[in-house]
Design a protein around this motif. Structure first.
Motif, PDB file in Angstrom:
ATOM      1  N   LEU A   1      24.601  30.487  42.363  1.00 33.07           N
ATOM      2  CA  LEU A   1      23.561  29.751  41.649  1.00 33.07           C
ATOM      3  C   LEU A   1      22.606  29.103  42.662  1.00 33.07           C
ATOM      4  CD1 LEU A   1      25.846  28.216  38.893  1.00 33.07           C
ATOM      5  CD2 LEU A   1      24.275  30.169  38.729  1.00 33.07           C
ATOM      6  N   PRO A   2      21.439  28.681  42.214  1.00 33.61           N
ATOM      7  CA  PRO A   2      20.468  28.112  43.162  1.00 33.61           C
ATOM      8  C   PRO A   2      21.020  26.918  43.938  1.00 33.61           C
ATOM      9  CG  PRO A   2      19.414  28.575  41.066  1.00 33.61           C
ATOM     10  CD  PRO A   2      20.870  28.833  40.863  1.00 33.61           C
ATOM     11  N   ASP A   3      22.023  26.188  43.379  1.00 33.93           N
ATOM     12  CA  ASP A   3      22.577  25.042  44.127  1.00 33.93           C
ATOM     13  C   ASP A   3      23.661  25.472  45.112  1.00 33.93           C
ATOM     14  OD1 ASP A   3      24.786  25.643  42.632  1.00 33.93           O
ATOM     15  OD2 ASP A   3      24.819  23.780  41.484  1.00 33.93           O
ATOM     16  N   GLY A   4      23.882  26.768  45.257  1.00 38.11           N
ATOM     17  CA  GLY A   4      24.825  27.275  46.259  1.00 38.11           C
ATOM     18  C   GLY A   4      26.255  27.435  45.743  1.00 38.11           C
ATOM     19  N   THR A   5      26.516  27.047  44.495  1.00 31.35           N
ATOM     20  CA  THR A   5      27.866  27.244  43.942  1.00 31.35           C
ATOM     21  C   THR A   5      27.990  28.672  43.401  1.00 31.35           C
ATOM     22  OG1 THR A   5      27.169  26.403  41.803  1.00 31.35           O
ATOM     23  CG2 THR A   5      28.147  24.806  43.329  1.00 31.35           C
ATOM     24  N   VAL A   6      29.266  29.084  43.213  1.00 32.75           N
ATOM     25  CA  VAL A   6      29.504  30.459  42.752  1.00 32.75           C
ATOM     26  C   VAL A   6      29.378  30.508  41.232  1.00 32.75           C
ATOM     27  CG1 VAL A   6      31.181  32.349  42.725  1.00 32.75           C
ATOM     28  CG2 VAL A   6      31.022  30.872  44.724  1.00 32.75           C
ATOM     29  N   ASN A   7      28.643  31.512  40.739  1.00 33.70           N
ATOM     30  CA  ASN A   7      28.467  31.690  39.296  1.00 33.70           C
ATOM     31  C   ASN A   7      29.800  32.091  38.654  1.00 33.70           C
ATOM     32  OD1 ASN A   7      26.990  31.727  36.938  1.00 33.70           O
ATOM     33  ND2 ASN A   7      25.675  33.459  37.528  1.00 33.70           N
ATOM     34  N   ALA A   8      29.980  31.782  37.386  1.00 29.43           N
ATOM     35  CA  ALA A   8      31.283  31.993  36.724  1.00 29.43           C
ATOM     36  C   ALA A   8      31.471  33.445  36.283  1.00 29.43           C
ATOM     37  CB  ALA A   8      31.406  31.044  35.547  1.00 29.43           C
ATOM     38  N   ILE A   9      31.565  34.328  37.272  1.00 29.79           N
ATOM     39  CA  ILE A   9      31.791  35.765  37.033  1.00 29.79           C
ATOM     40  C   ILE A   9      33.207  36.051  37.523  1.00 29.79           C
ATOM     41  CG2 ILE A   9      31.004  38.087  37.627  1.00 29.79           C
ATOM     42  CD1 ILE A   9      28.268  36.845  38.343  1.00 29.79           C
ATOM     43  N   HIS A  10      34.129  36.308  36.610  1.00 32.00           N
ATOM     44  CA  HIS A  10      35.541  36.406  36.975  1.00 32.00           C
ATOM     45  C   HIS A  10      36.046  37.839  36.820  1.00 32.00           C
ATOM     46  CE1 HIS A  10      36.010  31.856  35.910  1.00 32.00           C
ATOM     47  NE2 HIS A  10      35.278  32.069  36.995  1.00 32.00           N
ATOM     48  N   TYR A  11      36.450  38.431  37.940  1.00 28.65           N
ATOM     49  CA  TYR A  11      36.930  39.813  37.887  1.00 28.65           C
ATOM     50  C   TYR A  11      38.395  39.845  37.452  1.00 28.65           C
ATOM     51  CZ  TYR A  11      32.555  40.696  40.168  1.00 28.65           C
ATOM     52  OH  TYR A  11      31.209  40.751  40.414  1.00 28.65           O
ATOM     53  N   GLN A  12      38.694  40.730  36.522  1.00 32.68           N
ATOM     54  CA  GLN A  12      40.065  40.854  36.003  1.00 32.68           C
ATOM     55  C   GLN A  12      40.854  41.916  36.757  1.00 32.68           C
ATOM     56  OE1 GLN A  12      40.795  38.645  33.399  1.00 32.68           O
ATOM     57  NE2 GLN A  12      38.797  37.997  34.138  1.00 32.68           N
ATOM     58  N   ARG A  13      40.235  43.078  36.907  1.00 26.66           N
ATOM     59  CA  ARG A  13      40.923  44.211  37.547  1.00 26.66           C
ATOM     60  C   ARG A  13      39.874  45.142  38.129  1.00 26.66           C
ATOM     61  NH1 ARG A  13      44.741  47.632  33.694  1.00 26.66           N
ATOM     62  NH2 ARG A  13      42.913  47.638  32.334  1.00 26.66           N
ATOM     63  N   LEU A  14      40.324  46.036  39.020  1.00 22.53           N
ATOM     64  CA  LEU A  14      39.493  47.183  39.408  1.00 22.53           C
ATOM     65  C   LEU A  14      40.102  48.417  38.753  1.00 22.53           C
ATOM     66  CD1 LEU A  14      38.801  46.619  43.232  1.00 22.53           C
ATOM     67  CD2 LEU A  14      37.471  45.821  41.256  1.00 22.53           C
ATOM     68  N   LYS A  15      39.243  49.335  38.344  1.00 23.65           N
ATOM     69  CA  LYS A  15      39.717  50.575  37.711  1.00 23.65           C
ATOM     70  C   LYS A  15      40.357  51.487  38.753  1.00 23.65           C
ATOM     71  CE  LYS A  15      37.473  49.934  33.664  1.00 23.65           C
ATOM     72  NZ  LYS A  15      38.179  49.617  32.417  1.00 23.65           N
ATOM     73  N   ASP A  16      41.417  52.155  38.339  1.00 20.19           N
ATOM     74  CA  ASP A  16      42.044  53.169  39.177  1.00 20.19           C
ATOM     75  C   ASP A  16      41.468  54.516  38.719  1.00 20.19           C
ATOM     76  OD1 ASP A  16      43.660  54.675  40.755  1.00 20.19           O
ATOM     77  OD2 ASP A  16      45.511  54.258  39.666  1.00 20.19           O
ATOM     78  N   LYS A  17      40.517  55.063  39.503  1.00 25.50           N
ATOM     79  CA  LYS A  17      39.699  56.169  38.996  1.00 25.50           C
ATOM     80  C   LYS A  17      40.078  57.523  39.592  1.00 25.50           C
ATOM     81  CE  LYS A  17      36.292  53.884  40.589  1.00 25.50           C
ATOM     82  NZ  LYS A  17      34.971  53.417  41.053  1.00 25.50           N
ATOM     83  N   LEU A  18      39.718  58.575  38.862  1.00 27.49           N
ATOM     84  CA  LEU A  18      39.934  59.951  39.327  1.00 27.49           C
ATOM     85  C   LEU A  18      39.219  60.198  40.656  1.00 27.49           C
ATOM     86  CD1 LEU A  18      40.610  63.044  38.832  1.00 27.49           C
ATOM     87  CD2 LEU A  18      38.407  63.158  37.678  1.00 27.49           C
ATOM     88  N   GLY A  19      37.979  59.818  40.723  1.00 21.29           N
ATOM     89  CA  GLY A  19      37.180  60.004  41.941  1.00 21.29           C
ATOM     90  C   GLY A  19      36.328  58.768  42.143  1.00 21.29           C
ATOM     91  N   ASN A  20      35.271  58.888  42.958  1.00 23.72           N
ATOM     92  CA  ASN A  20      34.384  57.749  43.153  1.00 23.72           C
ATOM     93  C   ASN A  20      35.198  56.527  43.576  1.00 23.72           C
ATOM     94  OD1 ASN A  20      32.240  55.547  41.720  1.00 23.72           O
ATOM     95  ND2 ASN A  20      31.347  57.386  42.572  1.00 23.72           N
ATOM     96  N   ARG A  21      36.213  56.797  44.398  1.00 25.78           N
ATOM     97  CA  ARG A  21      37.207  55.759  44.698  1.00 25.78           C
ATOM     98  C   ARG A  21      36.715  54.738  45.721  1.00 25.78           C
ATOM     99  NH1 ARG A  21      42.166  56.756  42.537  1.00 25.78           N
ATOM    100  NH2 ARG A  21      43.269  55.495  44.087  1.00 25.78           N
ATOM    101  N   SER A  22      35.748  55.107  46.529  1.00 25.16           N
ATOM    102  CA  SER A  22      35.244  54.127  47.495  1.00 25.16           C
ATOM    103  C   SER A  22      34.489  53.016  46.781  1.00 25.16           C
ATOM    104  CB  SER A  22      34.307  54.823  48.485  1.00 25.16           C
ATOM    105  OG  SER A  22      33.177  55.300  47.797  1.00 25.16           O
ATOM    106  N   ASN A  23      33.938  53.352  45.614  1.00 23.72           N
ATOM    107  CA  ASN A  23      33.166  52.390  44.831  1.00 23.72           C
ATOM    108  C   ASN A  23      34.119  51.582  43.949  1.00 23.72           C
ATOM    109  OD1 ASN A  23      31.029  51.179  43.363  1.00 23.72           O
ATOM    110  ND2 ASN A  23      30.975  52.889  41.905  1.00 23.72           N
ATOM    111  N   ALA A  24      34.003  50.270  43.987  1.00 25.81           N
ATOM    112  CA  ALA A  24      34.834  49.443  43.103  1.00 25.81           C
ATOM    113  C   ALA A  24      34.171  49.372  41.730  1.00 25.81           C
ATOM    114  CB  ALA A  24      34.964  48.042  43.695  1.00 25.81           C
ATOM    115  N   SER A  25      34.969  49.597  40.673  1.00 25.77           N
ATOM    116  CA  SER A  25      34.455  49.425  39.304  1.00 25.77           C
ATOM    117  C   SER A  25      35.346  48.393  38.624  1.00 25.77           C
ATOM    118  CB  SER A  25      34.491  50.750  38.536  1.00 25.77           C
ATOM    119  OG  SER A  25      33.683  51.699  39.186  1.00 25.77           O
ATOM    120  N   SER A  26      34.746  47.294  38.239  1.00 25.23           N
ATOM    121  CA  SER A  26      35.561  46.152  37.788  1.00 25.23           C
ATOM    122  C   SER A  26      35.571  46.007  36.277  1.00 25.23           C
ATOM    123  CB  SER A  26      34.995  44.868  38.398  1.00 25.23           C
ATOM    124  OG  SER A  26      33.753  44.554  37.799  1.00 25.23           O
ATOM    125  N   GLU A  27      36.600  45.280  35.812  1.00 23.18           N
ATOM    126  CA  GLU A  27      36.583  44.679  34.472  1.00 23.18           C
ATOM    127  C   GLU A  27      36.309  43.205  34.734  1.00 23.18           C
ATOM    128  OE1 GLU A  27      40.368  45.551  32.704  1.00 23.18           O
ATOM    129  OE2 GLU A  27      40.154  47.671  33.182  1.00 23.18           O
TER     130      GLU A  27
END
Ligand code: FAD
Length: 573
Positions: A270-296
């Motif tokens: 956020l503009p005041d330097g605090t972290v925005n409330a974006i909370h990652y639950q998991r990363l997908k375990d994918k067939l390919g495209n594995r270098s790229n993280a895809s989150s829930e």
């Protein structure tokens, strides 16, 4: 030392000279030498011709430099490493405090740095000129032959920038802080407030658990902090089922505001330097495209700034997706080009019963047939990229509108079966993870799934047919002119026209129509290029030929040498 330069350090990876030394020793018999140390740009005549036609010949120097790098063993190795060591989510620290950061292998960062160095994330916006989208597409095609997972954040940044640029006047921070950092050709991996960073990337969050194609059903809620309206902050609560590149500096996120589904700019800090409330639950375990993280991910009163008006979320995101769809096609064409080059290379060096595979009739049929799809994929993708460069011209705008879903549909869909056949050309080696084809094969299906899957693309084409007759007329005029003078193509064009204007049957025939349109346009472009060996063989097998479901048929009377020459990886163009 910058990441991309460090990656080329000879201490860490075999250099071409080291490879040659290895090759000189007594190695396993009858194995093809490594396909490395070549310039991918110089070896690709189809790409060079497509760029020239798109008015992007000026980019040759830079693309040659990327082509050189993409052929270096050290850079090729980065693609392997980034996929073998998949990213890890660090949701909390050991005290239980939220971290919400993703840890990547250094190879991932080196590839990101390389992508940014070549402007894949923003060059047409930062340095606009005639042909700049096509020139960037050339870089995408080459870069994807090294690694594709990193292409995702680069593409999303490129696509998001189109929107952010248009809406920058409503949000001074976009103009003053964000766009200058997106425009620079540097990658800054640090998780830190944007003000202190020297580069920025952008992700997007649309897909929710209950549906991705039907984003209108999004459940996430956005409420104004004080006032509603463009550029104002809102509090977002909800989730996204897929949100790739979670370490991006900001995301474009869809959520329901009072006025309907709307698009928000949601930064990590956020503009005041605090972290925005974006909370990652998991990363997908994918067939390919594995270098790229895809989150829930969940948003807990995360702050987001409204882009455009409330209720205009879908039309805004569709604009962004149009750029992503171009990249899906270009990148699939690159994967295919790479797979066929590997297959030809293997056949050139492998003997069966004492004879080189490349000299065997059936192998020639298969390889030449594969080549035809690569040629058409490159031709269609760069014809599309050209239309992005000339979007003010009504004919180019019409091509872009109708042919984006057509090109995305066809090029991305033929990639996976082509990859399987190319893999088979390598025999058992093709199926082994140490070999690059396995990586390409697992990468292939995703371009057809995301950014609008097959049926969604076909439905988009129907939407154009039903609602935008002027667009259809401009594209069909162009195809009529391009097919005139060739009896087979003119007849195919007439058949297509009859289906286009038969609304009763269109729903059920949408996929057939899209495929026919793609093949006809591909054939017309190949023919207009004047490369008749390719065009004639494509027309004979894809338009006139009998229906078939596998490669390697129908080319017995064609000049296979001429076709294979263009797919041969080692000879400069
Ligand atoms: C590796 C990966 C990364 C991703 N990253 C992101 C990201 O960063 N951000 C993001 O927002 N999303 C992301 N996605 C999600 C992706 O965009 C969606 O998965 C995709 O849009 C399809 O949505 P869905 O999964 O909900 O499937 P659905 O929408 O349920 O579709 C399922 C099938 O039904 C078909 N279909 C849909 N509607 C119709 C219809 N009316 N008629 C006939 N058929 C129909 C579709 O074509 C598809 O084949 C990612 C997905 C993957 C695999």
């Amino acid at each position: 030392m910058p990441d991309a330069v460090e990656a080329r350090s000879p201490q860490r990876h075999a250099t071409p000279a080291a490879m040659a030394a290895i090759a000189a020793r007594d190695l396993a018999p009858n194995q093809a030498p490594p396909l490395a140390g070549r310039n991918l740009y110089d070896a690709d005549r189809a790409l060079q011709e497509a760029l020239d036609r798109a008015g992007a010949g000026w980019a040759q120097g830079e693309l040659r430099r990327l082509g050189e790098l993409a052929g270096e063993p050290a850079i090729i190795e980065l693609g392997f490493l980034a996929n073998r060591h998949a990213p890890q989510l660090l949701s909390h620290d050991r005290y239980g405090n939220r971290l919400d950061i993703v840890d990547f292998h250094p190879a991932y960062h080196q590839l990101m740095a390389l992508g940014c160095e070549f402007g894949l994330h923003s060059s047409p916006w930062a340095e606009p000129r005639v042909g700049s989208h096509a020139a960037r597409a050339g870089a995408v095609l080459l870069f994807g032959q090294i690694e594709s997972g990193t292409q995702c954040p680069l593409t999303m940044t490129y696509a998001a920038t189109a929107l952010l640029t248009r809406h920058a006047s409503a949000l001074p921070a976009l103009r003053e802080t964000w766009l200058p950092r997106i425009h620079v050709r540097s990658y800054d991996r640090r998780f830190a407030p944007i003000e202190g960073k020297r580069g920025a990337t952008i992700g997007m969050g649309m897909t929710e658990k209950q549906g991705g194609s039907d984003v209108r059903g999004n459940l996430s809620i956005a409420e104004p902090v004080a006032r509603s309206g463009s550029g104002e902050p809102y509090r977002i609560t909800g989730h996204k089922w897929f949100m790739s590149a979670p370490m991006s500096d900001a995301f474009l996120v869809l959520a329901q505001a009072e006025g309907g589904l709307s698009l928000f700019f949601v930064p990590r800090f956020l503009p005041d330097g605090t972290v925005n409330a974006i909370h990652y639950q998991r990363l997908k375990d994918k067939l390919g495209n594995r270098s790229n993280a895809s989150s829930e991910v969940e948003f807990h009163d995360a702050l987001g700034w409204l882009i455009g008006e409330e209720g205009r979320g879908v039309s805004n995101i569709v604009e962004m997706l149009t750029y992503c769809r171009l990249d899906c096609a270009v990148s699939s064409a690159g994967l295919m080009r790479s797979a066929v080059a590997m297959a030809v290379h293997h056949a050139e060096h492998r003997n069966c019963a004492g004879r080189a595979l490349i000299g065997e009739t059936l192998m020639q049929q298969v390889l030449a047939d594969l080549t035809l799809d690569v040629e058409a994929a490159v031709a269609l993708s760069f014809r599309l990229a050209r239309s992005f460069d000339r979007a003010r011209d009504p004919r180019a705008a019409a091509w872009r509108r109708l042919m984006t879903p057509v090109t995305k549909y066809w090029v991305t869909k033929i990639a996976a079966p082509l990859m399987a056949e190319a893999m088979e050309c390598l025999g058992g080696n093709g199926y082994v993870e140490e070999w690059p084809l396995a990586l390409l094969y697992r990468e292939a299906p995703v371009n057809a799934i995301w950014e609008g899957s097959g049926n969604v693309m076909a439905l988009d084409v129907l939407r154009v047919l039903q609602r935008e007759p002027g667009v259809v007329e401009l594209v069909t005029d162009e195809l009529r002119a391009a097919t005139a003078g060739d009896a087979a193509l003119s007849a195919a064009f007439d058949r297509l026209l009859a289906v286009l204007y038969e609304p009763r049957l269109l729903d059920a025939r949408a996929r057939q129509l899209v495929e026919d349109l793609a093949k006809l346009a591909g054939a017309a472009i190949l023919r207009s290029q004047g490369n008749m060996a390719v065009a004639d063989a494509f027309i004979a097998t894809r338009i006139l030929g009998r229906a078939r479901s596998t490669y390697g048929q129908g080319l017995e009377s064609f000049d296979l040498k001429a076709l294979l020459e263009r797919a041969t990886p080692n000879r400069p163009g």
